[in-house]
Motif scaffolding. Structure first.
Motif, PDB file in Angstrom:
ATOM      1  N   PHE A   2      72.245   9.378  75.446  1.00 23.45           N
ATOM      2  CA  PHE A   2      72.930   8.233  76.019  1.00 23.45           C
ATOM      3  C   PHE A   2      72.452   6.938  75.383  1.00 23.45           C
ATOM      4  O   PHE A   2      71.254   6.731  75.179  1.00 23.45           O
ATOM      5  N   ARG A   3      73.384   6.079  75.056  1.00 23.56           N
ATOM      6  CA  ARG A   3      73.080   4.752  74.525  1.00 23.56           C
ATOM      7  C   ARG A   3      74.003   3.754  75.202  1.00 23.56           C
ATOM      8  O   ARG A   3      75.135   4.093  75.554  1.00 23.56           O
ATOM      9  N   PRO A   4      73.533   2.512  75.338  1.00 20.49           N
ATOM     10  CA  PRO A   4      74.450   1.513  75.874  1.00 20.49           C
ATOM     11  C   PRO A   4      75.600   1.298  74.894  1.00 20.49           C
ATOM     12  O   PRO A   4      75.409   1.386  73.682  1.00 20.49           O
ATOM     13  N   ARG A   5      76.751   1.027  75.440  1.00 17.97           N
ATOM     14  CA  ARG A   5      77.881   0.710  74.561  1.00 17.97           C
ATOM     15  C   ARG A   5      77.551  -0.543  73.774  1.00 17.97           C
ATOM     16  O   ARG A   5      76.898  -1.456  74.284  1.00 17.97           O
ATOM     17  N   PRO A   6      78.000  -0.642  72.533  1.00 18.45           N
ATOM     18  CA  PRO A   6      77.664  -1.824  71.725  1.00 18.45           C
ATOM     19  C   PRO A   6      78.209  -3.115  72.321  1.00 18.45           C
ATOM     20  O   PRO A   6      77.663  -4.198  72.086  1.00 18.45           O
ATOM     21  N   ASP A   7      79.280  -3.022  73.092  1.00 16.81           N
ATOM     22  CA  ASP A   7      79.846  -4.235  73.682  1.00 16.81           C
ATOM     23  C   ASP A   7      79.361  -4.472  75.109  1.00 16.81           C
ATOM     24  O   ASP A   7      79.865  -5.345  75.798  1.00 16.81           O
ATOM     25  N   ALA A   8      78.366  -3.714  75.543  1.00 19.19           N
ATOM     26  CA  ALA A   8      77.860  -3.880  76.909  1.00 19.19           C
ATOM     27  C   ALA A   8      77.172  -5.234  77.065  1.00 19.19           C
ATOM     28  O   ALA A   8      76.442  -5.680  76.184  1.00 19.19           O
ATOM     29  N   ARG A   9      77.431  -5.887  78.169  1.00 23.36           N
ATOM     30  CA  ARG A   9      76.815  -7.183  78.453  1.00 23.36           C
ATOM     31  C   ARG A   9      75.614  -6.971  79.367  1.00 23.36           C
ATOM     32  O   ARG A   9      75.588  -6.013  80.141  1.00 23.36           O
ATOM     33  N   PRO A  10      74.632  -7.885  79.294  1.00 24.44           N
ATOM     34  CA  PRO A  10      73.533  -7.771  80.246  1.00 24.44           C
ATOM     35  C   PRO A  10      74.077  -7.921  81.662  1.00 24.44           C
ATOM     36  O   PRO A  10      75.095  -8.568  81.894  1.00 24.44           O
ATOM     37  N   ALA A  11      73.395  -7.332  82.591  1.00 16.21           N
ATOM     38  CA  ALA A  11      73.879  -7.335  83.963  1.00 16.21           C
ATOM     39  C   ALA A  11      73.864  -8.721  84.589  1.00 16.21           C
ATOM     40  O   ALA A  11      74.678  -9.028  85.440  1.00 16.21           O
ATOM     41  N   THR A  12      72.951  -9.564  84.155  1.00 17.55           N
ATOM     42  CA  THR A  12      72.879 -10.913  84.710  1.00 17.55           C
ATOM     43  C   THR A  12      72.689 -11.931  83.585  1.00 17.55           C
ATOM     44  O   THR A  12      72.270 -11.595  82.485  1.00 17.55           O
ATOM     45  N   VAL A  13      72.993 -13.170  83.912  1.00 19.19           N
ATOM     46  CA  VAL A  13      72.852 -14.295  82.988  1.00 19.19           C
ATOM     47  C   VAL A  13      72.145 -15.409  83.746  1.00 19.19           C
ATOM     48  O   VAL A  13      72.436 -15.638  84.920  1.00 19.19           O
ATOM     49  N   THR A  14      71.228 -16.082  83.071  1.00 23.37           N
ATOM     50  CA  THR A  14      70.566 -17.227  83.700  1.00 23.37           C
ATOM     51  C   THR A  14      71.178 -18.518  83.166  1.00 23.37           C
ATOM     52  O   THR A  14      71.276 -18.716  81.959  1.00 23.37           O
ATOM     53  N   VAL A  15      71.617 -19.361  84.097  1.00 23.72           N
ATOM     54  CA  VAL A  15      72.203 -20.658  83.747  1.00 23.72           C
ATOM     55  C   VAL A  15      71.425 -21.751  84.485  1.00 23.72           C
ATOM     56  O   VAL A  15      70.613 -21.464  85.374  1.00 23.72           O
ATOM     57  N   LEU A  16      71.679 -22.991  84.094  1.00 23.23           N
ATOM     58  CA  LEU A  16      71.054 -24.130  84.776  1.00 23.23           C
ATOM     59  C   LEU A  16      72.111 -24.825  85.617  1.00 23.23           C
ATOM     60  O   LEU A  16      73.111 -25.330  85.081  1.00 23.23           O
ATOM     61  N   VAL A  17      71.913 -24.827  86.913  1.00 30.67           N
ATOM     62  CA  VAL A  17      72.813 -25.518  87.825  1.00 30.67           C
ATOM     63  C   VAL A  17      72.051 -26.703  88.394  1.00 30.67           C
ATOM     64  O   VAL A  17      71.035 -26.510  89.079  1.00 30.67           O
ATOM     65  N   GLU A  18      72.525 -27.901  88.058  1.00 32.77           N
ATOM     66  CA  GLU A  18      71.817 -29.124  88.492  1.00 32.77           C
ATOM     67  C   GLU A  18      70.338 -29.027  88.107  1.00 32.77           C
ATOM     68  O   GLU A  18      69.462 -29.331  88.911  1.00 32.77           O
TER      69      GLU A  18
END
Ligand code: FES
Length: 98
Positions: A2-18
């Motif tokens: 098993f390998r992650p699909r090449p187009d798989a995105r990380p489950a979460t993203v960190t952004v800056l809100v205010e």
């Protein structure tokens, strides 16, 4: 194996809100990031300063206008988050971008 699909995105993203780091699901909108940060009022109207929050979450009402990566007047519900994205609430009128 098993390998992650090449187009798989990380489950979460960190952004800056205010200027505060917020971790949101990958593929969520900037409006969702603001809501997850507890900011229901995303902008203030240009004339009276009345607080407004997202209503439709599908690009119709324009009540989710925010400043995203330094660009004002973006419909936060239509912009998917990206790592490190800076999202600010919009207060009052903004200049139109050229
Ligand atoms: S919430 Fe209506 S346009 Fe974004």
């Amino acid at each position: 194996m098993f390998r992650p699909r090449p187009d798989a995105r990380p489950a979460t993203v960190t952004v800056l809100v205010e200027d505060t780091e917020v971790t949101v699901p990958a593929g969520a909108s900037a409006a969702a990031a603001l809501l997850l940060a507890g900011l229901v009022a995303m902008r203030e109207t240009a004339v009276s300063g009345t607080p407004r929050g997202p209503l439709c979450l599908m690009g119709v009402c324009f009540d989710c206008l925010a400043e995203i990566d330094g660009v004002p007047n973006r419909q936060a519900c239509m912009v998917p988050v990206a790592p490190g994205m800076r999202i600010q609430r919009q207060r009052g009128a903004r200049e139109a971008m050229r």
